[in-house]
Design an enzyme around this catalytic site. Structure first.
Site, mmCIF file in Angstrom:
data_model
loop_
_atom_site.group_PDB
_atom_site.id
_atom_site.type_symbol
_atom_site.label_atom_id
_atom_site.label_comp_id
_atom_site.label_asym_id
_atom_site.label_seq_id
_atom_site.Cartn_x
_atom_site.Cartn_y
_atom_site.Cartn_z
ATOM 1 N N HIS A 1 14.588 8.198 -65.645
ATOM 2 C CA HIS A 1 15.758 9.088 -65.777
ATOM 3 C C HIS A 1 16.364 9.362 -64.403
ATOM 4 C CE1 HIS A 1 17.575 12.801 -67.989
ATOM 5 N NE2 HIS A 1 18.349 12.430 -66.980
ATOM 6 N N ARG B 1 25.056 7.066 -60.220
ATOM 7 C CA ARG B 1 26.449 7.473 -59.906
ATOM 8 C C ARG B 1 27.434 6.329 -59.704
ATOM 9 N NH1 ARG B 1 25.549 12.296 -62.044
ATOM 10 N NH2 ARG B 1 24.632 13.843 -60.645
ATOM 11 N N ASN C 1 26.383 8.356 -67.494
ATOM 12 C CA ASN C 1 27.536 9.214 -67.163
ATOM 13 C C ASN C 1 28.180 8.855 -65.822
ATOM 14 O OD1 ASN C 1 25.323 10.217 -65.765
ATOM 15 N ND2 ASN C 1 25.889 12.357 -66.023
ATOM 16 N N ASP D 1 15.015 12.939 -63.235
ATOM 17 C CA ASP D 1 16.395 13.391 -63.488
ATOM 18 C C ASP D 1 17.149 13.497 -62.154
ATOM 19 O OD1 ASP D 1 18.742 14.224 -64.663
ATOM 20 O OD2 ASP D 1 17.977 16.162 -65.356
ATOM 21 N N HIS E 1 24.452 15.202 -55.871
ATOM 22 C CA HIS E 1 25.767 15.840 -55.764
ATOM 23 C C HIS E 1 26.105 16.023 -54.290
ATOM 24 C CE1 HIS E 1 26.391 16.709 -59.966
ATOM 25 N NE2 HIS E 1 25.214 17.293 -60.069
HETATM 26 ZN ZN LIG Z 1 20.016 15.706 -69.181
#
Ligand SMILES: [Zn+2]
Length: 424
Positions: free
Chosen positions: A61, A65, A95, A306, A310
């Site tokens: 996970h 980017r 994403n 995860d 950023h």
């Molecule tokens: Zn999530």
């Protein structure tokens, strides 16, 4: 092309091995594990005396980017961070921009990974188009292109009928559906866990029930469809209990937990450090204990970071306004070794299994074992190496970690992919 790793403590949970031995890799594959192996002519030798030799760690996970958010991370920088953190493979979430909801994006990620990736990269396709939760993505062509799982991670698919169809659709590919279990109405975008700390801080909180409700729904749908459901970043005692009960009655549900949900609680938010903001939020001590219990008894089969890079500007200012997520690739293994293995909370073979065998099995990946014929992916640990987390030294493009300045003992020492050293 052969390489001999000499005299390390070989911990291979898949084969039940925990003993000092040599590991011989030939042409990118494990050829043999045993005592006093003879190096073939021209073989490179690595002296691993006093080190721990494990099957390569797999982080199932991460957010790489790319495409679209290269200012946060790229496939090149993210895989360098992975190698530095002891990971030989990562699975990357959909994403991006454009979203990985069709074959062109999957092909793009795999092509970039082939050229610039330092470790293996496995794309995860979106469940719904543009992650909008309205129409299914092009799952068949994505599976064919190489997606190893499907997820709208970052968002929860709130439409149960659509999620049911996604599960049915995924069945013939044998790929899991990975759930970001968060009832958006119950969670209402609150920046932290609902409880004593949120009340004292005057921040709005989301109840653990926002996760539990969705995990319960998803388990019911997995039971209905027979699909393999995987719960991403499990974080509540309730969700762990639901997964344990469902597994006991034969439902195909698996789960992962992040290092930050294992070593931090919502008490960390008292600092108002936006690097303590993530989804799901840091929970209570009781939740952390339940996650640890689940990790140890196998309810939770893997640890995944995860890793969510950023830019600094997105993590500044008010806690409630900051972006959610933390980087994890370069801090996970040291923290887990120091905070869990060293004090004896989790034994080393169990942790190694959750970082290698577990994710390999879940995603049907090569690796996860040092059996003859397996991929020559190896993570070597130095349990005595002292570390201080220095975000400025990260290989990742981003620095958003709540662990800056943390010190401890135990760290990755060398990472090998296909028998080739990739540690920066
Ligand atoms: Zn999530």
């Amino acid at each position: 092309m052969s390489l001999l790793i000499r005299n390390g403590r070989v911990v291979d949970p898949a084969g039940g091995t925990d003993a000092v031995a040599d590991v011989l890799i030939v042409d990118g594959r494990i050829q043999k594990v045993g005592r006093a192996l003879k190096a073939p002519a021209g073989a490179e030798a690595i002296d691993a005396t006093g080190k721990v030799v494990c099957p390569g760690f797999i982080d199932m996970h991460v957010h790489l980017r790319e495409p679209g958010f290269e200012y946060k991370e790229t496939i090149a920088s993210g895989t360098r961070a992975a190698a530095a953190g002891g990971f030989t493979a990562v699975a990357c979430m959909a994403n991006t921009f454009p979203v990985n909801d069709n074959r062109a994006v999957t092909d793009y990620i795999l092509a970039r990974a082939k050229v610039e990736g330092v470790v293996r990269v496995y794309p995860i396709g979106a469940v719904t188009r543009n992650l909008e939760g309205r129409q299914l993505a092009e799952m068949a062509e994505q599976a064919e292109a190489g997606c190893v799982a499907f997820s709208d991670d970052g968002k929860c698919v709130m439409n149960a009928e659509l999620y049911r169809r996604a599960m049915e659709y995924a069945l013939p590919f044998g790929t899991p559906i990975i759930s970001h279990a968060e009832d958006c109405h119950l969670a209402h975008g609150a920046p932290m866990n609902e409880g004593l700390v949120s009340t004292e801080l005057g921040l709005s909180g989301q109840p653990g029930a926002a996760e539990d409700v969705m995990v319960a729904r998803d388990i019911i749908l997995a039971e209905l469809t027979g699909a393999h459901l995987h719960i991403a970043h499990i974080s509540t005692a309730g969700a762990v209990r639901l997964v344990r009960e469902a597994r006991a009655r034969g439902v195909r549900v698996t789960a992962e937990v992040t290092p930050h949900h294992l070593v931090l609680t919502d008490e960390a938010v008292r600092s108002y450090d936006p690097n303590c903001k993530m989804a799901p939020p840091l929970r209570t001590k009781r939740d952390v204990e339940a996650c640890l219990e689940g990790l140890i008894d196998g309810t939770i089969e893997c640890v995944a970071t995860d890793h969510a890079p950023h830019a600094t500007s997105e993590k500044e200012g008010e806690f409630a306004e900051a972006a959610s997520g933390v980087v994890g690739l370069e801090t996970a293994v040291p923290l887990l070794l120091d905070r869990l293995v060293r004090p004896g909370v989790v034994d080393l073979p169990t942790l190694v299994a959750r970082l290698s065998t577990g994710p390999a099995r879940l995603l049907n990946l090569p690796g996860g074992s040092l059996a003859p014929g397996a991929a020559g992916d190896v993570t070597i640990l130095d349990l005595e190496r002292a570390f201080t987390v220095d975000p400025a030294a990260f290989h990742s493009r981003s620095r958003n970690t709540p662990f800056g300045g943390f010190t401890g003992t135990g760290a990755p020492w060398m990472t090998l992919v296909g028998g080739v050293k990739v540690t920066p």
